[in-house]
Design an enzyme around this catalytic site. Structure first.
Site, mmCIF file in Angstrom:
data_model
loop_
_atom_site.group_PDB
_atom_site.id
_atom_site.type_symbol
_atom_site.label_atom_id
_atom_site.label_comp_id
_atom_site.label_asym_id
_atom_site.label_seq_id
_atom_site.Cartn_x
_atom_site.Cartn_y
_atom_site.Cartn_z
ATOM 1 N N ASN A 1 -3.652 3.350 4.612
ATOM 2 C CA ASN A 1 -2.590 2.007 4.444
ATOM 3 C C ASN A 1 -2.794 1.567 5.997
ATOM 4 O O ASN A 1 -2.672 2.416 6.880
ATOM 5 C CB ASN A 1 -1.258 2.376 4.156
ATOM 6 C CG ASN A 1 -0.943 2.756 3.068
ATOM 7 O OD1 ASN A 1 -1.840 2.891 1.970
ATOM 8 N ND2 ASN A 1 0.177 3.419 2.842
ATOM 9 N N GLY A 2 -2.730 0.341 6.145
ATOM 10 C CA GLY A 2 -2.615 -0.444 7.431
ATOM 11 C C GLY A 2 -3.845 -1.190 7.715
ATOM 12 O O GLY A 2 -4.707 -1.473 6.655
ATOM 13 N N LYS B 1 7.029 -5.214 -1.280
ATOM 14 C CA LYS B 1 8.284 -4.700 -0.660
ATOM 15 C C LYS B 1 8.369 -4.446 0.631
ATOM 16 O O LYS B 1 9.107 -4.837 1.397
ATOM 17 C CB LYS B 1 8.752 -3.799 -1.737
ATOM 18 C CG LYS B 1 10.158 -3.279 -1.330
ATOM 19 C CD LYS B 1 11.137 -4.226 -1.835
ATOM 20 C CE LYS B 1 12.713 -4.093 -1.314
ATOM 21 N NZ LYS B 1 13.620 -5.326 -1.531
ATOM 22 N N LYS C 1 14.428 -16.720 -3.376
ATOM 23 C CA LYS C 1 14.823 -15.958 -4.507
ATOM 24 C C LYS C 1 14.117 -16.548 -5.952
ATOM 25 O O LYS C 1 13.130 -15.977 -6.350
ATOM 26 C CB LYS C 1 16.258 -15.799 -4.996
ATOM 27 C CG LYS C 1 16.992 -14.999 -4.065
ATOM 28 C CD LYS C 1 16.647 -13.387 -4.493
ATOM 29 C CE LYS C 1 15.578 -12.831 -3.370
ATOM 30 N NZ LYS C 1 16.029 -12.690 -2.065
ATOM 31 N N GLU D 1 9.999 -16.847 -5.296
ATOM 32 C CA GLU D 1 9.279 -15.345 -5.053
ATOM 33 C C GLU D 1 9.320 -14.766 -6.614
ATOM 34 O O GLU D 1 8.179 -14.221 -7.001
ATOM 35 C CB GLU D 1 9.840 -14.335 -4.078
ATOM 36 C CG GLU D 1 11.334 -14.056 -4.478
ATOM 37 C CD GLU D 1 11.786 -13.099 -3.279
ATOM 38 O OE1 GLU D 1 10.715 -12.303 -2.706
ATOM 39 O OE2 GLU D 1 12.858 -13.023 -2.775
ATOM 40 N N HIS E 1 16.015 -37.730 5.236
ATOM 41 C CA HIS E 1 15.243 -37.900 6.414
ATOM 42 C C HIS E 1 13.884 -37.670 6.051
ATOM 43 O O HIS E 1 13.045 -37.480 6.957
ATOM 44 C CB HIS E 1 15.862 -37.148 7.860
ATOM 45 C CG HIS E 1 16.818 -37.448 8.318
ATOM 46 N ND1 HIS E 1 17.126 -38.777 8.906
ATOM 47 C CD2 HIS E 1 18.319 -36.840 8.117
ATOM 48 C CE1 HIS E 1 18.553 -38.880 9.319
ATOM 49 N NE2 HIS E 1 19.074 -37.674 8.974
ATOM 50 N N CYS F 1 0.931 -1.232 -0.081
ATOM 51 C CA CYS F 1 -0.022 -0.191 -0.048
ATOM 52 C C CYS F 1 0.644 1.377 0.029
ATOM 53 O O CYS F 1 1.944 1.427 0.787
ATOM 54 C CB CYS F 1 -1.024 -0.084 1.292
ATOM 55 S SG CYS F 1 -2.229 -1.284 1.117
HETATM 56 C C1 F6R Z 1 12.481 -11.542 -0.233
HETATM 57 C C2 F6R Z 1 12.260 -10.274 0.478
HETATM 58 C C3 F6R Z 1 11.570 -10.634 2.020
HETATM 59 C C4 F6R Z 1 11.794 -9.569 2.977
HETATM 60 C C5 F6R Z 1 10.945 -9.679 4.071
HETATM 61 C C6 F6R Z 1 11.486 -8.830 5.378
HETATM 62 O O1 F6R Z 1 13.311 -11.114 -1.310
HETATM 63 O O2 F6R Z 1 12.690 -9.248 0.392
HETATM 64 O O3 F6R Z 1 11.574 -11.912 2.232
HETATM 65 O O4 F6R Z 1 13.050 -9.753 3.164
HETATM 66 O O5 F6R Z 1 9.674 -9.280 3.701
HETATM 67 O O6 F6R Z 1 11.331 -7.458 4.934
HETATM 68 P P1 F6R Z 1 12.356 -6.248 5.558
HETATM 69 O O7 F6R Z 1 13.922 -6.794 5.453
HETATM 70 O O8 F6R Z 1 11.926 -4.962 4.974
HETATM 71 O O9 F6R Z 1 11.997 -6.398 7.143
#
Ligand code: F6R
Length: 600
Positions: A99-100, A595, A481, A484, A500, A2
């Site tokens: 947002n929230g 993000k 990686k 995602e 295991h 958001c």
């Molecule tokens: C994966 C990625 C996420 C973040 C996670 C924590 O590529 O970016 O797994 O690492 O959402 O985010 P931060 O580091 O901003 O707390």
């Protein structure tokens, strides 16, 4: 996750809002909308999908010098046009973006809004309907706004227009990021300075439970009780080139390529006048006084934390526990007598990590945040901050922030070790410089890594990433990686653990990517590779120079073994990137992801 923008000034707001929303796209969203206010009233335009869809729906003939905009990442209610923001009150007088998450929205609805018919499934609509209800009951808009906010439990960043209050945006913040940007003859609102860097670099930070009345020439910050607050602006140290792709096809590739420079910058930023690695003395003391370090993080930052544990234990001799933040807060282990909490978070806004920070502060425990974003919520709220100096990370998949986290953790462990009088038998600064060069060699090997992605991943439904010791932690990050951005079911596994149970999943043609950078366990991981090959797997061994054997698919330049994760992760990032590209996925904005994950 958001994003909010707002503009109030003298020129047409449409393009500024749309460009601002484009700059917030990286946070992740599934619908977007804007509200434009002019003498004719308020016009709301919203669309499911991308900002490009919203842009196409905006009537270019509307001229308005006040407006708000929003990108939504669905929490309450599916992503569709109805649930997209802005939301309006029943009479359409009030228009609001949020947002929230409002935790008590359904009880507020039952208590105050029995007679109001709701038009969306969102928690947000409750806020705007409450404000209208209280105004109908005789309150002014400002009082109704503050009164409503005081009733909300949860997190919010809000911007609201009142059709009857020309030249005003009502703004509020609690546990969700929001800034006010200042200009000549205009002011703006933004979740992130990046969104409005196009028009200003002067910002005012907001604290939790603050309200701002934003006008073209003034801003009035106040508490929920209406008490005025004075605060000086700061200049955002961001450069447009930091937040543009330039000639790169994707931010992810740009950020992968930036890693040698990031490591060099970190060395420079953590160096004292004598050219020695150095960390804020208060942080070193906090580490020295603790009997145990608790690292709290999510996702990629959690994976960096696992490597941090290795560093603090092996280099500095401090016992460490690493915990997933969303688990820790609700399932807390027995703590040691003198715990120290280290929160690792690229964004500094992750709600899962923040809830732990709030709880640990309430218990009186010392806290440090390791983040890429100065001034972020977790940075402001912890006792101390360590910065990553990686520059803005825009691609959803974290790359340069991870390597920066690992490098800074190594530096802190090294400096704390010296502070505790523990001998360190290598010169970290020199070794990190070697790492920067090794990363450069790797990012220059794109063609070969693209070929590996093509051979092993692009046509696969699933894949395994295995390693032992530090390589196991890198395998977890490699698998994340791949999952995602290319949507391939990938699992990171400790090499010895496969047999295991999980080895049952290995069948003819299953790709298994194995890391062999750690001398002590190199024979063991090779044994594990033989076990899976015997069951039909196709192996892709990435080994460290000096440990390579015939048949290895890729040899990493040699660096100090403890720092091997910093180089071993680069091929993981690049093969994920190329696999996603070859599968036609949206690399920078993978489906369902955000993000900055600002809800728990
Ligand atoms: C994966 C990625 C996420 C973040 C996670 C924590 O590529 O970016 O797994 O690492 O959402 O985010 P931060 O580091 O901003 O707390």
């Amino acid at each position: 996750m958001c994003g909010i923008v707002g503009y109030i000034g003298s020129v047409d707001a449409k393009e500024i809002l749309l460009k601002g929303l484009e700059k917030l796209e990286y946070r992740g969203y599934d619908s977007a909308g804007i509200a434009l206010r002019n003498e004719q009233g308020i016009t709301v335009i919203k669309e499911k999908g991308r900002i490009a869809d919203l842009r196409a729906a905006v009537d270019t003939a509307i001229l308005a010098s006040t407006g708000i905009g929003h990108t939504r990442w669905a929490t309450h209610g599916v992503p569709n046009q109805t649930n997209a923001h802005p939301h309006q009150s029943a009479s359409s007088r009030f228009t609001l973006v949020h947002n929230g998450v409002i935790e008590n929205y359904s009880s507020l609805q039952k208590q105050y809004l029995q007679d109001v018919s709701m038009s969306s499934d969102t928690d947000t609509e409750v806020i705007v309907q409450l404000i209208e209800t209280f105004v109908a009951g005789g309150m002014t808009t400002e009082v109704a706004f503050r009164h409503t906010l005081a009733l909300l439990h949860g997190s919010y960043a809000i911007a609201m227009l009142d059709a009857e209050a020309a030249n005003t945006i009502f703004v509020a913040k609690n546990r969700s990021p929001l800034l006010i940007g200042l200009g000549e003859n205009f002011n703006v609102v933004a979740s992130d300075a990046m969104a409005m860097l196009q028009v200003t670099d002067r910002y005012v930070e907001l604290h939790d439970q603050e309200v701002v009345i934003v006008r073209q020439d003034t801003i009035d910050i106040m508490t929920l009780d209406g008490a005025k607050i004075a605060r000086d602006p700061y200049v955002a140290e961001l450069d447009m080139s930091d937040i543009e792709k330039g000639t790169y096809p994707h931010f992810m590739l740009k950020e992968i390529d930036e890693q040698p420079g990031v490591i060099r910058k970190i060395i420079q930023m953590y160096e004292n006048e004598q050219g020695e690695l150095s960390v804020d003395a208060a942080i070193v003391n906090a580490c020295k006084e603790a009997d145990r370090l608790y690292i709290i993080a999510a996702g990629t930052s959690y994976h960096a934390g696992l490597i941090g544990k290795h560093y603090f234990e092996k280099i500095a001799g401090i016992p460490v526990e690493v915990h997933i933040s969303s688990e820790f807060g609700y399932n807390m282990p027995l703590l040691s007598e003198k715990p120290l909490f280290l929160f690792i978070t690229q964004s500094g806004e992750t709600a899962d990590s923040r809830q732990v920070l709030v709880k640990m502060k309430a218990l009186g425990h010392p806290t440090i945040t390791l983040t890429n974003v100065p001034g972020s919520t977790l940075s402001r709220e912890a006792d101390h901050t360590l910065l990553l100096h990686a520059g803005p990370e825009i691609a959803v998949a974290s790359t340069k922030a991870y390597t920066a986290q690992v490098a800074v953790l190594a530096i802190v462990a090294d400096v704390v070790a010296q502070g505790r009088g523990k001998a360190v038998d290598f010169e970290l600064k020199k070794e990190l410089a070697i790492v920067a060069n090794a990363i450069q060699t790797l990012v220059d090997s794109k063609e070969e890594l693209a070929q590996i992605a093509h051979e092993f991943l692009a046509v696969s439904r699933n894949a395994f990433f295995i390693g032992r010791s530090l390589d196991f932690y890198v395998s977890l990050e490699g698998a994340l990686k791949v999952k995602e951005i290319s949507y391939i079911q990938a699992e990171g596994f400790a090499g010895g653990e496969l047999k295991h149970g999980t080895i049952a999943l290995i069948e003819q043609g299953t790709p298994v990517v194995a890391l062999a950078t750690q001398q002590a366990v190199s024979p063991n991981i090779r044994g594990n590779v033989k076990e899976v090959v015997a069951r039909g797997a196709i192996p892709c061994i990435l080994s460290m120079e000096g440990l390579e054997e015939e048949g290895d698919r890729f040899v990493l330049p040699r660096v100090h073994e403890l720092l091997a994760p910093l180089v071993a992760v680069i091929p993981m990032q690049l093969i994920s990137y190329y696999a996603a590209l070859q599968k036609g996925c949206d690399v920078d904005k993978p489906r369902n992801l955000a993000k900055s994950v600002t809800v728990e």
